[in-house]
Design a protein around this motif. Structure first.
Motif, mmCIF file in Angstrom:
data_model
loop_
_atom_site.group_PDB
_atom_site.id
_atom_site.type_symbol
_atom_site.label_atom_id
_atom_site.label_comp_id
_atom_site.label_asym_id
_atom_site.label_seq_id
_atom_site.Cartn_x
_atom_site.Cartn_y
_atom_site.Cartn_z
ATOM 1 N N PHE A 102 23.679 5.069 -37.050
ATOM 2 C CA PHE A 102 24.945 5.515 -37.622
ATOM 3 C C PHE A 102 25.834 6.173 -36.576
ATOM 4 O O PHE A 102 27.064 6.191 -36.721
ATOM 5 N N GLY A 103 25.232 6.700 -35.499
ATOM 6 C CA GLY A 103 26.044 7.191 -34.395
ATOM 7 C C GLY A 103 26.803 6.069 -33.720
ATOM 8 O O GLY A 103 27.989 6.210 -33.384
ATOM 9 N N MET A 104 26.140 4.917 -33.543
ATOM 10 C CA MET A 104 26.815 3.774 -32.925
ATOM 11 C C MET A 104 27.844 3.159 -33.863
ATOM 12 O O MET A 104 28.935 2.751 -33.432
ATOM 13 N N LEU A 105 27.520 3.083 -35.152
ATOM 14 C CA LEU A 105 28.471 2.510 -36.101
ATOM 15 C C LEU A 105 29.713 3.383 -36.244
ATOM 16 O O LEU A 105 30.793 2.879 -36.562
ATOM 17 N N GLY A 106 29.572 4.682 -36.006
ATOM 18 C CA GLY A 106 30.722 5.577 -36.079
ATOM 19 C C GLY A 106 31.502 5.686 -34.792
ATOM 20 O O GLY A 106 32.507 6.417 -34.735
ATOM 21 N N ASP A 107 31.082 4.960 -33.751
ATOM 22 C CA ASP A 107 31.758 5.008 -32.459
ATOM 23 C C ASP A 107 32.974 4.079 -32.488
ATOM 24 O O ASP A 107 32.828 2.865 -32.715
ATOM 25 N N PRO A 108 34.192 4.594 -32.262
ATOM 26 C CA PRO A 108 35.376 3.715 -32.271
ATOM 27 C C PRO A 108 35.287 2.580 -31.263
ATOM 28 O O PRO A 108 35.797 1.481 -31.519
ATOM 29 N N GLN A 109 34.629 2.823 -30.120
ATOM 30 C CA GLN A 109 34.531 1.764 -29.120
ATOM 31 C C GLN A 109 33.662 0.611 -29.624
ATOM 32 O O GLN A 109 33.933 -0.557 -29.337
ATOM 33 N N VAL A 110 32.620 0.917 -30.381
ATOM 34 C CA VAL A 110 31.800 -0.141 -30.973
ATOM 35 C C VAL A 110 32.630 -0.945 -31.970
ATOM 36 O O VAL A 110 32.509 -2.185 -32.040
ATOM 37 N N GLY A 111 33.487 -0.271 -32.733
ATOM 38 C CA GLY A 111 34.391 -0.991 -33.634
ATOM 39 C C GLY A 111 35.313 -1.930 -32.877
ATOM 40 O O GLY A 111 35.574 -3.059 -33.314
ATOM 41 N N ARG A 112 35.804 -1.475 -31.719
ATOM 42 C CA ARG A 112 36.659 -2.353 -30.898
ATOM 43 C C ARG A 112 35.855 -3.536 -30.369
ATOM 44 O O ARG A 112 36.384 -4.654 -30.255
ATOM 45 N N ASP A 113 34.586 -3.314 -30.025
ATOM 46 C CA ASP A 113 33.737 -4.415 -29.569
ATOM 47 C C ASP A 113 33.615 -5.492 -30.646
ATOM 48 O O ASP A 113 33.698 -6.697 -30.351
ATOM 49 N N MET A 114 33.398 -5.082 -31.890
ATOM 50 C CA MET A 114 33.233 -6.047 -32.972
ATOM 51 C C MET A 114 34.542 -6.796 -33.233
ATOM 52 O O MET A 114 34.524 -8.022 -33.474
ATOM 53 N N LEU A 115 35.665 -6.088 -33.202
ATOM 54 C CA LEU A 115 36.956 -6.762 -33.367
ATOM 55 C C LEU A 115 37.190 -7.743 -32.229
ATOM 56 O O LEU A 115 37.707 -8.855 -32.437
ATOM 57 N N TRP A 116 36.777 -7.358 -31.025
ATOM 58 C CA TRP A 116 36.954 -8.241 -29.868
ATOM 59 C C TRP A 116 36.171 -9.533 -30.033
ATOM 60 O O TRP A 116 36.629 -10.607 -29.634
ATOM 61 N N LEU A 117 34.974 -9.457 -30.624
ATOM 62 C CA LEU A 117 34.192 -10.683 -30.840
ATOM 63 C C LEU A 117 34.966 -11.672 -31.699
ATOM 64 O O LEU A 117 34.974 -12.880 -31.416
ATOM 65 N N LEU A 118 35.625 -11.173 -32.752
ATOM 66 C CA LEU A 118 36.424 -12.060 -33.598
ATOM 67 C C LEU A 118 37.581 -12.678 -32.827
ATOM 68 O O LEU A 118 37.857 -13.878 -32.937
ATOM 69 N N VAL A 119 38.269 -11.861 -32.044
ATOM 70 C CA VAL A 119 39.387 -12.362 -31.252
ATOM 71 C C VAL A 119 38.899 -13.314 -30.169
ATOM 72 O O VAL A 119 39.534 -14.335 -29.878
ATOM 73 N N ASP A 120 37.748 -13.006 -29.589
ATOM 74 C CA ASP A 120 37.246 -13.791 -28.464
ATOM 75 C C ASP A 120 36.830 -15.194 -28.890
ATOM 76 O O ASP A 120 36.950 -16.143 -28.109
ATOM 77 N N MET A 121 36.327 -15.315 -30.111
ATOM 78 C CA MET A 121 35.897 -16.641 -30.549
ATOM 79 C C MET A 121 37.055 -17.478 -31.074
ATOM 80 O O MET A 121 36.861 -18.652 -31.404
ATOM 81 N N THR A 122 38.254 -16.925 -31.120
ATOM 82 C CA THR A 122 39.435 -17.673 -31.592
ATOM 83 C C THR A 122 40.487 -17.735 -30.487
ATOM 84 O O THR A 122 40.505 -18.673 -29.691
ATOM 85 N N ALA A 123 41.335 -16.720 -30.434
ATOM 86 C CA ALA A 123 42.400 -16.709 -29.426
ATOM 87 C C ALA A 123 41.821 -16.614 -28.016
ATOM 88 O O ALA A 123 42.353 -17.219 -27.072
ATOM 89 N N GLY A 124 40.734 -15.879 -27.852
ATOM 90 C CA GLY A 124 40.119 -15.768 -26.531
ATOM 91 C C GLY A 124 39.596 -17.100 -26.035
ATOM 92 O O GLY A 124 39.742 -17.445 -24.853
ATOM 93 N N PHE A 125 38.977 -17.869 -26.933
ATOM 94 C CA PHE A 125 38.487 -19.198 -26.564
ATOM 95 C C PHE A 125 39.642 -20.094 -26.134
ATOM 96 O O PHE A 125 39.550 -20.814 -25.129
ATOM 97 N N THR A 126 40.738 -20.031 -26.871
ATOM 98 C CA THR A 126 41.894 -20.878 -26.553
ATOM 99 C C THR A 126 42.501 -20.517 -25.204
ATOM 100 O O THR A 126 42.773 -21.399 -24.373
ATOM 101 N N THR A 127 42.706 -19.211 -24.973
ATOM 102 C CA THR A 127 43.338 -18.804 -23.709
ATOM 103 C C THR A 127 42.419 -19.041 -22.515
ATOM 104 O O THR A 127 42.904 -19.258 -21.402
ATOM 105 N N ALA A 128 41.117 -19.001 -22.727
ATOM 106 C CA ALA A 128 40.199 -19.299 -21.626
ATOM 107 C C ALA A 128 40.191 -20.786 -21.297
ATOM 108 O O ALA A 128 40.055 -21.175 -20.130
ATOM 109 N N LEU A 129 40.349 -21.622 -22.322
ATOM 110 C CA LEU A 129 40.293 -23.074 -22.114
ATOM 111 C C LEU A 129 41.599 -23.637 -21.547
ATOM 112 O O LEU A 129 41.597 -24.680 -20.874
ATOM 113 N N LEU A 130 42.732 -22.980 -21.778
ATOM 114 C CA LEU A 130 44.035 -23.512 -21.378
ATOM 115 C C LEU A 130 44.131 -23.852 -19.887
ATOM 116 O O LEU A 130 44.660 -24.927 -19.541
#
Length: 426
Positions: A102-130
């Motif tokens: 629960f310490g890790m789940l309450g860490d804002p940086q961990v929340g940013r990591d999880m949001l980044w995974l969503l972005v990385d598999m969509t827009a991140g994948f596209t910008t890396a492939l371009l």
């Protein structure tokens, strides 16, 4: 001379373009599966928390996500010079699985990591492939212009981008389109890869959240520093009361007895004088030890390197000290570093079972300057922060100066304790 310079610049630009395309392609091939896997594992692990399984698995999964994000941070800086900061909250090494989860789940940086995974598999994948698409797709247009259209169309129409290819004139149009794309790739590929990492930074970088986290950490370290100072003052008071002060009081009483015995029993008076002289020597030694514990004279006079060497000479275990310090840090930093090294060495002597210890002190100029100290032994290992080894106190002492402590101590050894304190040398 100008021709050679121009050709060198063209080669460098071409190499940079090709590198950006290849690196983007590698990122795209890795990004989608790794991001999907990490996000799926994290979601499943969190969903299993109510039945207890997730309490054990979630910290491991989130540590893996953090490692993946740290790799992307490193690549962003090494490949495109994009610096992405992090602001993870430190958890006690001896925290139980429930507190860690629960310490890790309450860490804002961990929340940013999880949001980044969503972005990385969509827009991140596209910008890396371009960059790879922009560089390699034109070669299909050249192949179509060279006659491949006859095989691909089979009597119909083959689309190359927005160009419908049904004959040689339109095939040449596809080749011209490919040439335009290739020129665009020569200019845009490095910028597109940089855009991918800037997108990553927009999601992962804490921004103002880092300032909030920094205030929180500074508040905690200030409290620790105040508590440590109060405890140190109580220790000094206790040592003075129980040691030197008690001896001085006894010496005063003995001197009073000697005055009485000088005429009545000179022999007994001489014996008490000898005892009093010995007591004065012992009291002086205790005062010197106390002063050395507050701030060693060698540290003030000759600096951190010589102070650590002098400390090593007093240890029962042979200790090799390497010092590469071109100047001196501020006195409070030197004092904190000295006592941190002293505590780590004491732990090594008491608990490691090693027959030799190595200490390395050096300074690097990155990020405004960093004092780095490592203490290594090949003992039995198993050292951990917060495990009763005294390393938690060292971590708090360093935290007052924004320093960090890292411990690598697998079972069976070797043990390496690394300390870093941001500072400049004078």
């Amino acid at each position: 001379m100008t021709t050679n310079t121009d050709s060198g610049g063209l080669r460098a630009r071409s190499r940079e373009t090709l590198l950006a395309a290849v690196r983007g392609l590698v990122l795209a091939l890795v990004t989608l599966p790794v991001s999907v896997l990490c996000f799926a594992l994290a979601a499943v692990s969190v969903a299993l928390i109510p039945i207890g399984v997730g309490i054990v698995t979630t910290p491991w999964v989130l540590d893996g996500v953090r490692n993946v994000a740290d790799v992307r941070r490193r690549l962003a800086f090494e490949w495109c010079g994009v610096r992405i900061r992090s602001a993870y909250r430190e958890l006690p090494a001896d925290a139980n699985p429930w507190a860690r989860t629960f310490g890790m789940l309450g860490d804002p940086q961990v929340g940013r990591d999880m949001l980044w995974l969503l972005v990385d598999m969509t827009a991140g994948f596209t910008t890396a492939l371009l960059p790879a698409v922009l560089l390699f797709y034109p070669f299909e247009g050249f192949a179509v212009a060279a006659g491949l259209w006859r095989v691909l169309t089979d009597g119909g129409t083959y689309w190359y981008g927005f160009v419908p290819v049904s004959g040689q004139p339109t095939a040449l149009g596809a080749g011209a389109t490919g040439a335009v794309l290739l020129v665009a790739a020569w200019y845009l590929c490095p910028a597109l890869l940089t855009a991918h990492f800037r997108l990553t930074r927009a999601v992962l970088d804490p921004g103002k959240g880092e300032l909030v986290e920094r205030v929180r950490v500074l508040t905690e370290t200030r409290k620790d520093a105040v508590d440590t100072s109060a405890a140190e003052l109580r220790r000094i008071e206790r040592d003075l009361h129980d040691g030197a002060q008690a001896r001085l009081v006894a010496m005063g009483m003995d001197l009073g007895t000697i005055e009485i015995l000088l005429d009545k029993d000179p022999e007994r008076a001489r014996q008490l004088l000898a005892q009093t002289r010995q007591a004065s020597v012992e009291a002086l030694g205790e005062l010197r030890d106390l002063v050395r514990g507050i701030h060693p004279p060698v540290l003030a006079e000759r600096g951190l390197g010589d102070a650590v060497r002098a400390l090593a000479l007093r240890l029962p275990v042979p200790t090799e000290v390497t010092v590469e310090l071109p100047g001196r840090a501020d006195a409070p930093v030197e004092s904190a570093a000295y006592f941190a090294v002293s505590e780590v060495l004491t732990n090594a002597v008491k608990h490691s079972g090693a027959d030799r210890i190595w200490v390395d002190l050096h300074h690097v100029d990155e990020g405004g300057g960093m004092l780095r100290i490592s203490v290594t032994d090949h003992g039995r290992g198993g050292a951990a922060v917060g495990a009763g080894s005294g390393l938690a106190g060292v971590e708090r002492r360093l935290g007052t100066f924004d320093g960090v402590l890292a411990v690598s101590s697998p079972a069976g050894g070797p043990t390496m304790v690394t300390m870093e304190i941001p500072c400049a040398l004078s």
